[in-house]
Motif scaffolding. Structure first.
Motif, PDB file in Angstrom:
ATOM      1  N   LYS A 186       7.406 -17.830 -20.839  1.00  0.00           N
ATOM      2  CA  LYS A 186       8.557 -17.082 -21.185  1.00  0.00           C
ATOM      3  C   LYS A 186       8.303 -15.791 -21.761  1.00  0.00           C
ATOM      4  N   ILE A 187       9.119 -14.938 -21.756  1.00  0.00           N
ATOM      5  CA  ILE A 187       8.978 -13.728 -22.461  1.00  0.00           C
ATOM      6  C   ILE A 187      10.466 -13.300 -23.301  1.00  0.00           C
ATOM      7  N   ASN A 188      10.257 -13.050 -24.528  1.00  0.00           N
ATOM      8  CA  ASN A 188      11.603 -12.561 -25.025  1.00  0.00           C
ATOM      9  C   ASN A 188      11.268 -11.379 -26.152  1.00  0.00           C
ATOM     10  N   LYS A 189      11.539 -10.264 -26.136  1.00  0.00           N
ATOM     11  CA  LYS A 189      11.261  -9.260 -27.148  1.00  0.00           C
ATOM     12  C   LYS A 189       9.914  -9.095 -27.290  1.00  0.00           C
ATOM     13  N   GLY A 190       9.062  -9.130 -26.472  1.00  0.00           N
ATOM     14  CA  GLY A 190       7.547  -8.837 -26.800  1.00  0.00           C
ATOM     15  C   GLY A 190       6.976 -10.138 -27.083  1.00  0.00           C
ATOM     16  N   VAL A 191       7.447 -11.328 -27.037  1.00  0.00           N
ATOM     17  CA  VAL A 191       6.899 -12.498 -27.589  1.00  0.00           C
ATOM     18  C   VAL A 191       6.526 -13.293 -26.304  1.00  0.00           C
ATOM     19  N   LEU A 192       5.504 -13.574 -25.933  1.00  0.00           N
ATOM     20  CA  LEU A 192       5.116 -14.271 -24.745  1.00  0.00           C
ATOM     21  C   LEU A 192       4.569 -15.524 -25.057  1.00  0.00           C
ATOM     22  N   THR A 193       5.411 -16.468 -24.588  1.00  0.00           N
ATOM     23  CA  THR A 193       5.041 -18.110 -24.787  1.00  0.00           C
ATOM     24  C   THR A 193       4.313 -18.633 -23.600  1.00  0.00           C
ATOM     25  N   LEU A 194       2.992 -18.968 -23.601  1.00  0.00           N
ATOM     26  CA  LEU A 194       2.449 -19.792 -22.662  1.00  0.00           C
ATOM     27  C   LEU A 194       2.292 -21.222 -22.917  1.00  0.00           C
ATOM     28  N   THR A 195       2.932 -22.081 -21.993  1.00  0.00           N
ATOM     29  CA  THR A 195       2.846 -23.505 -22.211  1.00  0.00           C
ATOM     30  C   THR A 195       2.035 -24.085 -21.118  1.00  0.00           C
ATOM     31  N   TYR A 196       0.927 -24.851 -21.506  1.00  0.00           N
ATOM     32  CA  TYR A 196      -0.074 -25.223 -20.675  1.00  0.00           C
ATOM     33  C   TYR A 196       0.538 -26.740 -20.081  1.00  0.00           C
ATOM     34  N   THR A 197      -0.101 -27.110 -19.132  1.00  0.00           N
ATOM     35  CA  THR A 197       0.143 -28.377 -18.285  1.00  0.00           C
ATOM     36  C   THR A 197      -0.360 -29.423 -19.316  1.00  0.00           C
ATOM     37  N   ASP A 198      -1.208 -29.174 -20.114  1.00  0.00           N
ATOM     38  CA  ASP A 198      -1.415 -30.535 -21.018  1.00  0.00           C
ATOM     39  C   ASP A 198      -0.560 -30.290 -22.280  1.00  0.00           C
ATOM     40  N   GLY A 199       0.219 -29.603 -22.257  1.00  0.00           N
ATOM     41  CA  GLY A 199       1.205 -29.669 -23.377  1.00  0.00           C
ATOM     42  C   GLY A 199       1.182 -28.494 -24.744  1.00  0.00           C
ATOM     43  N   HIS A 200      -0.199 -28.100 -24.647  1.00  0.00           N
ATOM     44  CA  HIS A 200      -0.218 -26.987 -25.845  1.00  0.00           C
ATOM     45  C   HIS A 200       0.323 -25.736 -25.542  1.00  0.00           C
ATOM     46  N   THR A 201       0.535 -25.008 -26.599  1.00  0.00           N
ATOM     47  CA  THR A 201       1.188 -23.667 -26.166  1.00  0.00           C
ATOM     48  C   THR A 201       0.249 -22.495 -27.112  1.00  0.00           C
ATOM     49  N   LEU A 203       1.159 -18.308 -28.228  1.00  0.00           N
ATOM     50  CA  LEU A 203       1.877 -17.061 -28.394  1.00  0.00           C
ATOM     51  C   LEU A 203       1.272 -15.814 -28.387  1.00  0.00           C
ATOM     52  N   HIS A 204       1.558 -14.720 -27.710  1.00  0.00           N
ATOM     53  CA  HIS A 204       0.973 -13.600 -27.578  1.00  0.00           C
ATOM     54  C   HIS A 204       1.873 -12.250 -27.677  1.00  0.00           C
ATOM     55  N   SER A 205       1.516 -11.342 -28.147  1.00  0.00           N
ATOM     56  CA  SER A 205       2.543 -10.174 -28.183  1.00  0.00           C
ATOM     57  C   SER A 205       2.131  -9.657 -26.526  1.00  0.00           C
ATOM     58  N   PHE A 206       3.140  -9.107 -25.888  1.00  0.00           N
ATOM     59  CA  PHE A 206       3.145  -8.652 -24.494  1.00  0.00           C
ATOM     60  C   PHE A 206       4.141  -7.897 -24.133  1.00  0.00           C
ATOM     61  N   PHE A 207       3.625  -6.656 -23.642  1.00  0.00           N
ATOM     62  CA  PHE A 207       4.573  -5.506 -23.134  1.00  0.00           C
ATOM     63  C   PHE A 207       3.846  -4.824 -21.983  1.00  0.00           C
ATOM     64  N   CYS A 208       4.809  -4.417 -21.093  1.00  0.00           N
ATOM     65  CA  CYS A 208       4.128  -3.912 -19.581  1.00  0.00           C
ATOM     66  C   CYS A 208       5.083  -2.852 -19.321  1.00  0.00           C
ATOM     67  N   ASP A 209       4.492  -2.114 -18.152  1.00  0.00           N
ATOM     68  CA  ASP A 209       5.502  -1.242 -17.440  1.00  0.00           C
ATOM     69  C   ASP A 209       6.155  -1.873 -16.269  1.00  0.00           C
ATOM     70  N   MET A 210       6.980  -1.203 -15.503  1.00  0.00           N
ATOM     71  CA  MET A 210       7.732  -1.848 -14.336  1.00  0.00           C
ATOM     72  C   MET A 210       7.123  -1.351 -13.287  1.00  0.00           C
ATOM     73  N   GLY A 211       6.241  -0.726 -13.101  1.00  0.00           N
ATOM     74  CA  GLY A 211       5.620  -0.082 -11.768  1.00  0.00           C
ATOM     75  C   GLY A 211       4.696   1.271 -11.905  1.00  0.00           C
ATOM     76  N   GLY A 212       4.982   2.015 -11.113  1.00  0.00           N
ATOM     77  CA  GLY A 212       4.062   3.204 -11.248  1.00  0.00           C
ATOM     78  C   GLY A 212       2.570   3.130 -10.687  1.00  0.00           C
ATOM     79  N   LYS A 213       1.886   4.171 -10.733  1.00  0.00           N
ATOM     80  CA  LYS A 213       0.783   4.448  -9.916  1.00  0.00           C
ATOM     81  C   LYS A 213      -0.303   3.661 -10.523  1.00  0.00           C
ATOM     82  N   THR A 214      -0.123   3.471 -11.900  1.00  0.00           N
ATOM     83  CA  THR A 214      -1.442   2.383 -12.480  1.00  0.00           C
ATOM     84  C   THR A 214      -0.637   1.498 -13.490  1.00  0.00           C
ATOM     85  N   ARG A 215      -0.349   0.209 -12.901  1.00  0.00           N
ATOM     86  CA  ARG A 215       0.522  -0.615 -13.650  1.00  0.00           C
ATOM     87  C   ARG A 215      -0.426  -0.976 -14.810  1.00  0.00           C
ATOM     88  N   MET A 216       0.073  -1.340 -15.979  1.00  0.00           N
ATOM     89  CA  MET A 216      -0.555  -2.138 -17.046  1.00  0.00           C
ATOM     90  C   MET A 216       0.241  -2.938 -18.091  1.00  0.00           C
TER      91      MET A 216
END
Length: 463
Positions: A186-201, A203-216
């Motif tokens: 899940k992503i919300n206001k730059g907070v990325l929550t990864l929930t793994y199949t074993d149940g642990h989670t 949290l990361h900061s995550f921001f990205c572009d929406m396209g362009g020649k070099t996506r990052m």
């Protein structure tokens, strides 16, 4: 035509009024800063830059902190289209471009968003060296990769790999490990929550572009680039370990089958030009790295190397060595080049294809030769003037990779797209790992034995 000119003038006025009226920023801007290092013999240095601007005039450039949402690195002001970031003891200035990005002489920061993750495979690679003849061990480096794959529907998978490498391949004495995982995100206001199949989670900061020649994307302050190869396009996040197993690579080198190292290097010399290569005195190379033009001048008899970085048709940074000294120039300011930088820039005279000149090979001390199993490639480790170099040569006697250890600086470079230029075969592509980053270098042209006059080595005009 006159009406069109008036309309264009009105639009430009509106644009500049908007830029100059802007008094606050809101969101994350990110990009990569490049500084010169020997290109033909050593790649470039890269620093990831990411800044969270807040409407209250504060900013944070440490997105890897747990408190990145509230941490304050300093304050910023905007005046006549320029953004000034004020730290406790320093400051930096950016210009707001017509596209809304922030630009200075060294890099450009692009506005990212933190609520949507476009489908794709985002990868980050780091490398650092260790060992070598001075330590009584094989010349190796530690390579690690991290990949995040998002399907755009709330599911992710990742892969992490680390191992001992020489010129990009596992060798004897090395070790490797991998860790893969998957789950939902899940992503919300730059907070990325990864929930793994074993149940642990996680949290990361995550921001990205929406396209362009070099996506990052920026994950915890590090810049990840979207991999556009076929595996990524099919959302296949096979780990590097699995990829190596599929190709049949082993982690053990068979030293007993390796031929004489000097013989291997001389065969590579012949394959890359022989007498033409041995007669090389000067060279001019031009290329590009992430949109920046790079020019390198090499004068072998006078032990001179110059690396220029250009942006928008103008030089923005220069490093130049003259024997055992050197100078650097940036934004109109010239200063002495530190001794460790001089040594690094001068590796352009001893590495890559230029390092295969016979007069140089006759001076090198062969320390070790190894065969990479099931890969038809040998690595030859050498020593010269206290520095260590490694060459990886395939069964066609072509140089496919090289590395060096100069002081505490280690670099690896994988070579491809070999082309003949006036009798000398050179690579037009390099994938270089140095410090914590990987860079892809694309060469456009190489001049063999050009005349390099005094103006070629001068401080940029007007400064």
């Amino acid at each position: 035509m006159k009406q069109f000119s008036l309309v264009l003038f009105a639009l430009l006025c509106c644009f500049y009024d908007h830029v100059f009226a802007q008094d606050k920023l809101d969101g994350v801007y990110a990009g990569c800063e490049f500084s010169p290092s020997p290109i033909f013999g050593g790649g470039m240095n890269r620093r990831d830059v990411s800044v969270l601007f807040r409407p209250d005039g504060t900013f944070n450039d440490l997105l890897n902190r747990n408190d990145w949402q509230t941490n304050v690195s300093g304050r910023y002001t905007i005046n006549k289209g320029e953004v000034t970031l004020k730290y406790t003891k320093s400051s930096s200035v950016y210009t707001i471009t017509k596209y809304g990005s922030l630009s200075n002489y060294a890099h450009e920061l692009f506005k990212l968003q933190g609520n949507i993750i476009p489908e794709g495979y985002y990868s980050f690679i780091s490398a650092m060296g260790g060992g070598g003849a001075a330590y009584g061990t094989t010349y190796v480096g530690a390579l690690s990769t991290q990949g995040l794959n998002f399907d755009g529907k709330g599911h992710f998978s990742n892969s992490r790999y680390s191992g001992s490498v020489v010129a990009g391949e596992n060798v004897g004495g090395g070790s490797s490990s991998s860790k893969d995982g998957s789950g939902t995100y899940k992503i919300n206001k730059g907070v990325l929550t990864l929930t793994y199949t074993d149940g642990h989670t996680e949290l990361h900061s995550f921001f990205c572009d929406m396209g362009g020649k070099t996506r990052m994307a920026v994950v915890d302050g590090r810049v990840f680039f979207v991999d556009n190869n076929d595996n990524a396009a099919s959302n296949n996040t096979k780990s590097p370990t699995a990829a190596k197993k599929a190709s049949g690579n082993s982690t053990t080198a068979d030293n007993t089958t390796a031929p004489d190292g000097k013989t291997l290097l001389l065969k590579a010399n012949a394959a890359h030009g022989g007498d033409k290569l041995n007669a090389l005195k000067t060279a001019r190379l031009t290329g590009s790295v992430s949109g920046l033009k790079v020019v390198e001048l090499i004068d072998i008899p006078n032990s001179k190397v110059r690396v220029e970085i250009w942006k928008n048709g103008k030089p923005v940074s220069v490093q130049q060595t003259e024997g055992n000294t050197g100078w650097q120039w940036s934004s109109g300011n010239k200063s002495e080049l530190p001794a460790n930088n001089v040594a690094e820039v001068k590796t352009a005279l001893y590495t890559g294809v230029i390092g295969l000149r016979k007069s140089l090979l006759d001076q090198m001390q062969i320390m070790n030769t190894q065969k990479i199993p099931n890969n038809n490639m040998y690595t030859v480790q050498c020593k010269l003037n206290g520095n260590e170099y490694v060459f990886a040569i395939n069964d066609q006697n072509q140089l496919m990779a090289y590395g060096y250890k100069v002081g505490d600086k280690t670099l690896f470079s994988m070579l491809s797209d070999l082309r003949p230029v006036q009798g000398i075969t050179i690579p037009y592509r390099e994938a270089t790992t140095s410090g914590q980053q990987k860079l892809n270098i694309q060469y456009d042209n190489m001049d063999v034995n050009p005349v390099l006059d005094g103006q070629s080595w001068a401080v940029p005009a007007g400064n």
